[in-house]
Design a protein around this motif. Structure first.
Motif, PDB file in Angstrom:
ATOM      1  N   THR A   1      -4.067  11.908  -5.297  1.00 29.88           N
ATOM      2  CA  THR A   1      -3.446  12.449  -6.450  1.00 29.88           C
ATOM      3  C   THR A   1      -3.315  11.128  -7.388  1.00 29.88           C
ATOM      4  OG1 THR A   1      -1.356  11.776  -5.256  1.00 29.88           O
ATOM      5  CG2 THR A   1      -2.127  13.974  -5.328  1.00 29.88           C
TER       6      THR A   1
ATOM      7  N   LYS B   1      -8.531  -1.237   2.905  1.00 29.94           N
ATOM      8  CA  LYS B   1      -7.509  -0.301   2.966  1.00 29.94           C
ATOM      9  C   LYS B   1      -6.278  -0.929   2.825  1.00 29.94           C
ATOM     10  CE  LYS B   1      -9.781   3.317   5.634  1.00 29.94           C
ATOM     11  NZ  LYS B   1      -9.880   3.824   7.235  1.00 29.94           N
TER      12      LYS B   1
ATOM     13  N   PHE C   1      -0.750  -2.769  20.027  1.00 29.28           N
ATOM     14  CA  PHE C   1      -0.684  -3.994  19.472  1.00 29.28           C
ATOM     15  C   PHE C   1      -2.141  -4.227  18.684  1.00 29.28           C
ATOM     16  CE2 PHE C   1       2.039  -4.205  23.222  1.00 29.28           C
ATOM     17  CZ  PHE C   1       3.174  -4.554  22.736  1.00 29.28           C
ATOM     18  N   ALA C   2      -2.926  -3.410  18.720  1.00 27.57           N
ATOM     19  CA  ALA C   2      -4.269  -3.576  17.937  1.00 27.57           C
ATOM     20  C   ALA C   2      -4.373  -2.831  16.813  1.00 27.57           C
ATOM     21  CB  ALA C   2      -5.297  -2.971  19.041  1.00 27.57           C
ATOM     22  N   SER C   3      -4.992  -3.408  15.637  1.00 31.91           N
ATOM     23  CA  SER C   3      -4.920  -2.655  14.541  1.00 31.91           C
ATOM     24  C   SER C   3      -5.934  -1.430  14.717  1.00 31.91           C
ATOM     25  CB  SER C   3      -5.326  -3.459  13.354  1.00 31.91           C
ATOM     26  OG  SER C   3      -4.300  -4.586  13.377  1.00 31.91           O
TER      27      SER C   3
ATOM     28  N   LEU D   1      -4.872   6.710   8.633  1.00 36.16           N
ATOM     29  CA  LEU D   1      -4.464   6.084   7.167  1.00 36.16           C
ATOM     30  C   LEU D   1      -5.089   6.949   6.026  1.00 36.16           C
ATOM     31  CD1 LEU D   1      -4.619   2.254   8.074  1.00 36.16           C
ATOM     32  CD2 LEU D   1      -2.590   3.586   7.626  1.00 36.16           C
TER      33      LEU D   1
ATOM     34  N   LEU E   1      -7.117   0.779  11.636  1.00 33.39           N
ATOM     35  CA  LEU E   1      -7.303   1.168  10.519  1.00 33.39           C
ATOM     36  C   LEU E   1      -8.148   2.074  10.444  1.00 33.39           C
ATOM     37  CD1 LEU E   1      -6.493  -2.377   9.641  1.00 33.39           C
ATOM     38  CD2 LEU E   1      -5.525  -1.048   7.967  1.00 33.39           C
ATOM     39  N   ASP E   2      -9.103   2.418  11.065  1.00 31.19           N
ATOM     40  CA  ASP E   2     -10.257   3.222  11.163  1.00 31.19           C
ATOM     41  C   ASP E   2     -10.119   4.507  12.047  1.00 31.19           C
ATOM     42  OD1 ASP E   2     -11.571   2.362   8.904  1.00 31.19           O
ATOM     43  OD2 ASP E   2     -12.695   0.839  10.406  1.00 31.19           O
TER      44      ASP E   2
ATOM     45  N   GLY F   1       0.985   5.409  -8.754  1.00 31.69           N
ATOM     46  CA  GLY F   1      -0.407   5.922  -9.392  1.00 31.69           C
ATOM     47  C   GLY F   1      -0.244   7.417  -9.503  1.00 31.69           C
ATOM     48  N   THR F   2       0.819   8.091  -9.402  1.00 28.78           N
ATOM     49  CA  THR F   2       1.227   9.447  -9.717  1.00 28.78           C
ATOM     50  C   THR F   2       2.263   9.612 -10.636  1.00 28.78           C
ATOM     51  OG1 THR F   2       2.507   9.757  -7.486  1.00 28.78           O
ATOM     52  CG2 THR F   2       0.246  10.592  -7.548  1.00 28.78           C
TER      53      THR F   2
ATOM     54  N   GLY G   1      -5.055  -1.665  -0.523  1.00 25.67           N
ATOM     55  CA  GLY G   1      -4.871  -0.473  -1.232  1.00 25.67           C
ATOM     56  C   GLY G   1      -6.023   0.613  -1.725  1.00 25.67           C
TER      57      GLY G   1
ATOM     58  N   SER H   1      -5.121   7.967  -0.955  1.00 27.16           N
ATOM     59  CA  SER H   1      -4.273   8.939  -2.026  1.00 27.16           C
ATOM     60  C   SER H   1      -5.508   9.739  -2.712  1.00 27.16           C
ATOM     61  CB  SER H   1      -3.580   8.199  -2.912  1.00 27.16           C
ATOM     62  OG  SER H   1      -3.215   8.760  -4.180  1.00 27.16           O
TER      63      SER H   1
ATOM     64  N   GLN I   1      -0.697  -0.445   9.754  1.00 24.54           N
ATOM     65  CA  GLN I   1      -1.968  -0.801  10.420  1.00 24.54           C
ATOM     66  C   GLN I   1      -2.665   0.316  11.511  1.00 24.54           C
ATOM     67  OE1 GLN I   1      -3.292  -4.218  10.908  1.00 24.54           O
ATOM     68  NE2 GLN I   1      -1.858  -4.880   9.335  1.00 24.54           N
TER      69      GLN I   1
ATOM     70  N   ALA J   1       0.980  -1.267  -0.004  1.00 25.46           N
ATOM     71  CA  ALA J   1      -0.120  -0.101  -0.052  1.00 25.46           C
ATOM     72  C   ALA J   1       0.922   1.360  -0.134  1.00 25.46           C
ATOM     73  CB  ALA J   1      -1.038  -0.190   0.982  1.00 25.46           C
TER      74      ALA J   1
ATOM     75  N   LEU K   1       1.713   2.339  -3.483  1.00 22.11           N
ATOM     76  CA  LEU K   1       0.926   2.507  -4.508  1.00 22.11           C
ATOM     77  C   LEU K   1       0.482   3.986  -4.998  1.00 22.11           C
ATOM     78  CD1 LEU K   1      -1.910   0.078  -3.437  1.00 22.11           C
ATOM     79  CD2 LEU K   1      -0.920  -0.080  -5.452  1.00 22.11           C
TER      80      LEU K   1
ATOM     81  N   LEU L   1      -3.553   8.510  -9.859  1.00 23.00           N
ATOM     82  CA  LEU L   1      -4.904   7.360  -9.991  1.00 23.00           C
ATOM     83  C   LEU L   1      -5.615   6.968  -8.697  1.00 23.00           C
ATOM     84  CD1 LEU L   1      -2.846   4.781 -12.251  1.00 23.00           C
ATOM     85  CD2 LEU L   1      -4.615   6.635 -13.038  1.00 23.00           C
ATOM     86  N   GLY L   2      -5.276   7.592  -7.643  1.00 22.66           N
ATOM     87  CA  GLY L   2      -5.967   7.560  -6.327  1.00 22.66           C
ATOM     88  C   GLY L   2      -5.499   6.223  -5.746  1.00 22.66           C
ATOM     89  N   LEU L   3      -4.515   5.681  -6.038  1.00 24.48           N
ATOM     90  CA  LEU L   3      -4.307   4.204  -5.578  1.00 24.48           C
ATOM     91  C   LEU L   3      -3.516   4.488  -4.052  1.00 24.48           C
ATOM     92  CD1 LEU L   3      -2.649   2.706  -8.767  1.00 24.48           C
ATOM     93  CD2 LEU L   3      -5.290   2.571  -7.949  1.00 24.48           C
ATOM     94  N   GLY L   4      -3.925   3.568  -3.117  1.00 23.14           N
ATOM     95  CA  GLY L   4      -3.358   3.276  -1.942  1.00 23.14           C
ATOM     96  C   GLY L   4      -3.678   4.173  -0.946  1.00 23.14           C
ATOM     97  N   VAL L   5      -3.175   3.881   0.296  1.00 26.23           N
ATOM     98  CA  VAL L   5      -3.279   4.634   1.606  1.00 26.23           C
ATOM     99  C   VAL L   5      -2.065   4.998   2.138  1.00 26.23           C
ATOM    100  CG1 VAL L   5      -5.869   3.941   2.007  1.00 26.23           C
ATOM    101  CG2 VAL L   5      -3.884   2.734   2.894  1.00 26.23           C
ATOM    102  N   THR L   6      -1.882   5.958   2.716  1.00 31.48           N
ATOM    103  CA  THR L   6      -0.440   6.454   3.407  1.00 31.48           C
ATOM    104  C   THR L   6      -0.566   6.745   4.806  1.00 31.48           C
ATOM    105  OG1 THR L   6       0.001   7.418   1.169  1.00 31.48           O
ATOM    106  CG2 THR L   6       1.505   7.776   3.126  1.00 31.48           C
TER     107      THR L   6
ATOM    108  N   SER M   1      -5.128  -9.177  15.279  1.00 30.55           N
ATOM    109  CA  SER M   1      -5.632  -8.064  16.117  1.00 30.55           C
ATOM    110  C   SER M   1      -7.228  -8.574  16.393  1.00 30.55           C
ATOM    111  CB  SER M   1      -5.376  -6.854  15.545  1.00 30.55           C
ATOM    112  OG  SER M   1      -5.887  -5.604  16.391  1.00 30.55           O
TER     113      SER M   1
END
Lengths: 569, 218
Positions: B82, A342, B59-61, B77, B63-64, A295-296, A345, B80, B107, A288, A291, B84-89, A424
């Motif tokens: 920009t 997520k 130790f707990a994910s 998280l 992601l939200d 993508g850019t 990706g 993107s 995570q 991820a 990506l 193609l809008g791929l991925g999360v950073t 988790s």
């Protein structure tokens, strides 16, 4: 099949399926077929990179998209899927057979004529004896689909019970003088032509070993042959010296002189290699955190195609804690499918689902019994959020709280992250979970074998052909569960005779009343998920990242990218 | 005070006092010790930092999860926006101890909290490794020194062979040998089980030697 792809932009009715399966129209060929071969672009080497190999190279054994993508350029069956983009690649076309089969006897008899003059890559001519031996070999080597795809051939039942002495004298009747091949079925099968077009039905030399050939390449008929294979290092394909194009639709001439698959390259190193033009294509899911970069900065080299596929979590219904239906339902309620998207990706590459049949697939119904505010008996139309409180309660009620759970995942970045996330979640609902990453070379077969006592795993399923039976019957049918075998694609070990009988009814309806058949498949999807042998997480898209020097990218609905059609010149 | 008296005063000091006095005079050592002490302290305080400062379970994910940056609530998280809008950073450092001080991992977990917990593991491994080394070294050294003769010769040569290898190379090689398929030298193959047995025999020989010595002395 694992890691395979398909573009299916609209719901395919059974009638349309039948039409695409049996008849390929000239207009479709013109719109979606491959351009004529251009020798000016021939030559060079295509370099593919992956973290791990995909196990046995035997086309009767291997059930991974990673190698099926290569088999389309090397092995041939009597029938094949068309080389082409879009819907065209769904069409069944004659391959080693001269024409599509003549159906008779109420759909129970298929008559083919074998093409003359075709040779295997070892120079041996392809004969009808090879055809018969190839079908018998499906059972002798206990192919993963022997019990689900080919059990309808006359004599298959005996072959399934005694594989070593398999004879299909009544099921596959051949005549060396006329090159005729007659395949007799015990009952009509609407999907038989699709099943005859996949690599497990490829024609191999009659003297091929009666066991898994492993890393030893079996001679091919297609444009390429396998020169060498070392799962720890590389796989090399070169041109088949005896190949002469007989059907541009089924097995066209390829462009590169050599195709090299290098193993042991981490996904992030794969991305860097492609960015630097040191490799042509990345196999593994791209981490991820890389990506956004591709993508850019490299958007023109990225190809994204929707799939009919799923990432899912098979739970072993025969060992603790998941031999308790409440424990399995708890996992279904607990996983945050949006979170898993997520990790994969983001929403551009996947969408949360909880039905077994993917969206836009025959028989699919929009429902979710495992989302906040819903139950399997009163499902919502779509997944919205996890219900951790209910999941914890179910674990408590099941009496399995506190038990140790091992999560077996492939060791690439994305799969490991999925495993960490699942750990988790399981810990949060009362288990003591550990992640067990193992090489992708063996993970897919490892999680199938009951001897390994895998409790839960993360894996993927991509359609073999566009029919509900390819998901429900193949993955959850009793015939797909073979204890102590690496070829037991029903990883959950779920075997419900009543469910099996209803699936048989749905398959029968597929011939007489396709609409009713698909409706029944939709009901069976919801019914089986009440037992929750798996937890479906999301439906992915296929992202192909190719180097700037790679041209002529084509994407098959059936087999993903056409590796042999890539050009470097 | 005469030279004699002075030297008597020095020799009357305990070794501990001498070491402490020497340490106090060495500024670099004092600085290093302070840094080590700080690392140990904050590592030991990791659970408190996670619970009371970062308000997170490392130790707990998550992601939200969301956090506040500049008064705005943002996801840890970030998808993107920009190309193609791929991925999360994952978000980077916020430099706010109560809000992902060093940013988040893939995570959605607090990197600072995980770093501190990781420090605990590192210290534990280092300390345990040190203790094991001291115990083994003491054992072997005492046996070699007490028995002298061929026992001393064998143990000394064995250690010479071991230390002839670069330490890290030896550690990697041993881990491969012991954890995977054993050791092959020419046509001789020693499986991991056999290697373990040989190691056990070595330990047993030391034990028996010691046992024999004590029995003899009693």
């Amino acid at each position: 099949m694992r890691r395979r792809s398909l573009v299916l932009t609209s719901i395919l009715g059974a009638a349309a399926l039948a039409a695409s399966a049996f008849v390929g129209s000239a207009s479709q060929a013109a719109s979606g077929g491959m351009a004529p071969y251009d020798p000016a672009h021939a030559g060079g080497t295509i370099k593919l990179v992956a973290q791990a190999a995909a196990g046995s190279l035997d086309p009767k054994i291997n059930y991974t998209g990673q190698y099926w993508e290569l088999y389309q350029a090397s092995y041939d069956g009597l029938l094949g899927f068309r080389y082409g983009d879009g819907q065209a690649s769904f069409e069944i076309v004659p391959d080693l057979a001269t024409a599509l089969p003549i159906m008779s006897n109420g759909g129970k008899t298929l008559t083919f004529t074998l093409r003359s003059g075709i040779k295997f890559s070892n120079g041996q001519p392809v004969t009808v004896a090879d055809v018969k031996a190839s079908f018998e070999r499906i059972f002798k080597v206990s192919s993963p689909t022997a019990g689900s795809f080919y059990n309808g051939i006359v004599g298959a039942t005996a072959c399934l019970s005694k594989p070593a002495t398999c004879k299909l004298d009544q099921g596959v009747v051949v005549d060396p003088k006329t090159n005729k091949i007659v395949i007799n079925l015990v009952a009509p099968d609407e999907t038989i032509t699709s099943k005859l077009a996949v690599p497990h039905a490829a024609i191999n030399p009659a003297n091929s070993p009666s066991k898994d050939a492993g890393t030893t390449p079996i001679p091919t008929t297609g444009a390429y042959m396998f020169k060498s294979y070392d799962p720890n290092k590389s796989l090399v394909m070169v041109r088949n010296p005896y190949f002469k194009e007989w059907s541009h639709d089924a097995q066209p001439q390829g462009y590169p002189d050599q195709i090299e698959y290098q193993f042991g390259v981490t996904p992030t190193a794969q991305v860097t290699a492609v960015e630097n033009n040191q490799a042509n294509w990345v196999y593994d899911p791209i981490p991820a955190d890389r990506l956004n970069e591709i993508g850019t900065k490299y958007a023109s080299q990225v190809h994204v195609n929707p799939l009919t596929a799923m990432w899912y979590l098979p739970m072993n219904v025969n060992i603790a804690p998941f031999n308790n239906v409440k424990a399995r339902q708890a996992v279904n309620y607990a996983i945050d499918r949006a979170a898993m998207v997520k990790i994969f990706g983001g929403s551009q590459l996947a969408a949360p689902v909880c039905s077994f049949l993917p969206p836009n697939f025959p028989g699919h119904v929009d429902y979710c019994g495992y989302t906040k505010g819903a139950t399997p008996d009163k499902p919502a139309t779509a997944w919205s959020a996890p219900d951790l409180a209910l999941a914890k309660q179910l674990v408590k009620d099941s009496g399995t709280a506190g038990q140790a759970v091992g999560i077996v995942v492939s060791d690439d970045d994305v799969n490991k992250q999925m495993g960490v996330y699942l750990q988790s979640v399981l810990n949060s609902i009362g288990y003591k979970a550990t992640v067990k990453p193992i090489s992708g070379n063996i993970q897919f077969t490892y999680i199938q074998n009951t001897k390994n006592k895998v409790q839960i795993s993360v894996t993927q399923w991509y359609q073999d052909y566009p029919a509900a039976s390819d998901f429900l019957n193949v993955l959850l049918g009793c015939a797909s569960f073979t204890p102590n075998s690496d070829s037991s694609i029903n990883m959950a070990g779920y075997c419900n005779k009543s469910f099996d009988a209803q699936m048989a009814k749905a398959m029968g309806l597929g011939i007489t009343d396709p609409a009713a058949g698909n409706k029944l498949w939709g009901q069976l999807d919801q019914q089986v998920m009440k037992d929750a042998p798996v937890a479906v997480a999301f439906t992915p898209k296929q992202l192909d990242f190719v180097s700037s020097g790679t041209k002529n990218y084509h994407f098959s609905l059936q087999y993903k990218m056409f590796v042999d059609q890539l050009q470097t010149k | 005070m005469s030279i004699k008296e002075s030297s008597e005063a020095i020799f009357s000091e305990s070794p501990g006092k001498i070491a402490l006095r020497t340490l106090r005079r060495d500024k670099r050592s004092i600085i290093s010790l302070s840094i080590l002490g700080f690392i140990i302290a904050i590592s030991l305080l990791a659970p408190l930092y996670a619970h009371f400062v970062a308000h997170t379970d490392p130790f707990a994910s998550s992601l939200d999860a969301t956090t506040k940056i500049g008064g705005k609530v943002v996801p840890v998280l970030q998808p993107s926006t920009t190309g193609l809008g791929l991925g999360v950073t994952p978000i980077g450092p916020t430099w706010n101890p109560s809000s992902y001080f060093l940013g988040a991992d893939g995570q959605g977990r607090d990197v600072m909290a995980r770093l501190l917990f990781g420090g605990r593991n590192t210290l534990l491994i280092g300390t345990l490794a040190g203790i094991i080394c001291i115990v083994l070294a003491l054992l072997i050294g005492v046996v070699a020194g007490y028995r002298k003769g061929w026992v001393d010769a064998i143990l000394s040569r064995l250690l010479d062979v071991i230390w002839a290898f670069p330490v890290y190379l030896l550690a990697i090689s041993l881990s491969v040998v012991l954890l995977t398929s054993g050791l092959t030298v020419g046509f001789v193959h020693l499986g991991p089980g056999l290697l373990l047995s040989l190691f056990s025999l070595l330990v047993l020989s030391i034990f028996l030697t010691l046992h024999g010595q004590f029995a003899h002395r009693s």
